[in-house]
Write an enzyme that holds these catalytic residues in place. Structure first.
Site, PDB file in Angstrom:
ATOM      1  N   LYS A 180      29.071 -45.408  -5.376  1.00  0.00           N
ATOM      2  CA  LYS A 180      29.100 -44.340  -6.388  1.00  0.00           C
ATOM      3  C   LYS A 180      30.535 -44.132  -6.880  1.00  0.00           C
ATOM      4  CE  LYS A 180      24.887 -42.306  -4.563  1.00  0.00           C
ATOM      5  NZ  LYS A 180      24.159 -41.303  -3.810  1.00  0.00           N
ATOM      6  N   GLN A 235      25.192 -36.375  -0.020  1.00  0.00           N
ATOM      7  CA  GLN A 235      24.468 -37.571   0.400  1.00  0.00           C
ATOM      8  C   GLN A 235      23.543 -37.249   1.565  1.00  0.00           C
ATOM      9  OE1 GLN A 235      24.790 -40.411  -1.338  1.00  0.00           O
ATOM     10  NE2 GLN A 235      23.409 -41.605  -0.061  1.00  0.00           N
ATOM     11  N   ASP A 245      21.763 -34.960  -8.776  1.00  0.00           N
ATOM     12  CA  ASP A 245      20.724 -35.685  -8.041  1.00  0.00           C
ATOM     13  C   ASP A 245      19.321 -35.257  -8.483  1.00  0.00           C
ATOM     14  OD1 ASP A 245      21.257 -37.664  -6.134  1.00  0.00           O
ATOM     15  OD2 ASP A 245      22.078 -36.212  -4.718  1.00  0.00           O
TER      16      ASP A 245
HETATM   17  N1  GUN Z   1      20.356 -40.962   0.001  1.00  0.00           N
HETATM   18  C1  GUN Z   1      19.607 -42.008  -0.444  1.00  0.00           C
HETATM   19  N2  GUN Z   1      19.450 -41.930  -1.789  1.00  0.00           N
HETATM   20  C2  GUN Z   1      20.100 -40.814  -2.194  1.00  0.00           C
HETATM   21  C3  GUN Z   1      20.283 -40.205  -3.471  1.00  0.00           C
HETATM   22  O1  GUN Z   1      19.814 -40.673  -4.517  1.00  0.00           O
HETATM   23  N3  GUN Z   1      21.028 -39.063  -3.461  1.00  0.00           N
HETATM   24  C4  GUN Z   1      21.538 -38.514  -2.313  1.00  0.00           C
HETATM   25  N4  GUN Z   1      22.228 -37.377  -2.418  1.00  0.00           N
HETATM   26  N5  GUN Z   1      21.372 -39.058  -1.124  1.00  0.00           N
HETATM   27  C5  GUN Z   1      20.660 -40.196  -1.066  1.00  0.00           C
END
Ligand code: GUN
Length: 295
Positions: A67, A111, A134
């Site tokens: 990211k 996350q 998200d």
């Molecule tokens: N863990 C796995 N996929 C994601 C996601 O799209 N966002 C977040 N915040 N955590 C994740």
């Protein structure tokens, strides 16, 4: 572009016509964002996303790194806040509160998974819906029903974009989704229903699961069970979207038995190089949208 893994480089060239190339799509999404970033900068706004990572989950650290790299490519500011696995829920809530009130921060992401002593629900509820890139806040998640959420969860929205990119129609099609998580399976079910697909929502406990998956024109697997989807799961000509990412013997593997089903599928996402990169670029798109909406 094929991932730097010889197996997948070979697969990319050998099965070129069948591959749904996530890196190609994410590159196109990222370049499409460039003008919007410039537009914001002309107004003195630098889009910015803050990522909270609780250490301990190896995969999460890799996702967060991806990211950050995507943010760099898109000229988006990214700020990572890392906490040890012993962090308290209160400490995370305090940080979220600080970021909610920081006018220079447009997007906030925590996350997941989080350690068991922290309530993911409490954490997601605390993020301002206006900064919820998200799309996990209940207000935004609820708006998926009506099709007017400002931020769609990145993986399901990325999957929709991947299908669109390859002109794969979902209207009237049988779509089977293995996995009912809040991150992928549930929102994707609704997003496909909103596009008039017939949706089968399955999980690893579904009795006679193959009886459902064999009817699917599009099979999306988000079970996290490497090799689960073999030839017996699919009908000929099926499109397979593989959301699974598992580490097996030092290698990353998806839910699909790629080599075992490639002759049967019409299209398939590889792992790595499929859904993952697109998910990350959608996060950048959501961050820019947050900045545009906040003004
Ligand atoms: N863990 C796995 N996929 C994601 C996601 O799209 N966002 C977040 N915040 N955590 C994740």
């Amino acid at each position: 572009m094929a991932p730097n893994n010889p197996i997948y480089q070979e697969a990319f060239s050998k099965y070129k016509d069948k591959i749904i190339d996530g890196r190609l799509i994410s590159g196109k999404i990222e370049s499409g964002l460039y003008g919007r970033v410039l537009g914001l900068k002309k107004k003195g706004i630098i889009p910015s996303v803050s990522v909270i990572l609780v250490e301990g989950d190896k995969a999460s650290s890799i996702y967060v790194r991806n990211k950050e790299l995507s943010a760099q490519r898109c000229d988006i500011l990214s700020q990572k806040y890392s906490y040890p696995a012993t962090v308290t829920e209160r400490e995370l809530l305090n940080k979220i509160d600080e970021l909610n009130n920081d006018t220079l921060v447009h997007g906030i992401l925590v996350q997941v998974p989080l350690p068991a002593h922290i309530s993911e629900k409490n954490i997601m509820n605390a993020i301002s819906p206006l900064k919820d890139v998200d799309g996990f806040h209940p207000l935004n998640a609820g708006k998926i029903f009506t099709g007017d959420s400002p931020f769609y969860p990145c993986t399901p929205y990325g999957i929709i974009k991947m299908l669109e990119f390859y002109d794969i129609t979902v209207k009237g099609k049988n779509c089977a989704i293995i996995g009912q998580s809040n991150i992928v399976g549930k929102p994707l079910s609704i997003m496909l229903m909103n596009r008039l697909a017939t949706v089968m929502s399955l999980n690893i406990f579904t009795e006679n699961i193959k009886g459902f998956t064999r009817k699917a024109d599009i099979l999306i697997s988000a079970a996290g069970k490497p090799g689960l989807v073999d030839g017996s799961f699919i009908k000929k000509g099926c499109v397979v979207i593989d959301v699974g990412i598992s580490r097996v013997g030092g290698k990353i593997r998806g839910d699909a038995d790629f080599e075992g089903i490639i002759d049967k599928v019409s299209k398939i996402t590889p792992v790595p190089g499929g859904v993952g990169p697109v998910t990350v670029s959608i996060l950048m798109e959501n961050t820019i949208k947050a900045a545009e909406l906040l003004k």
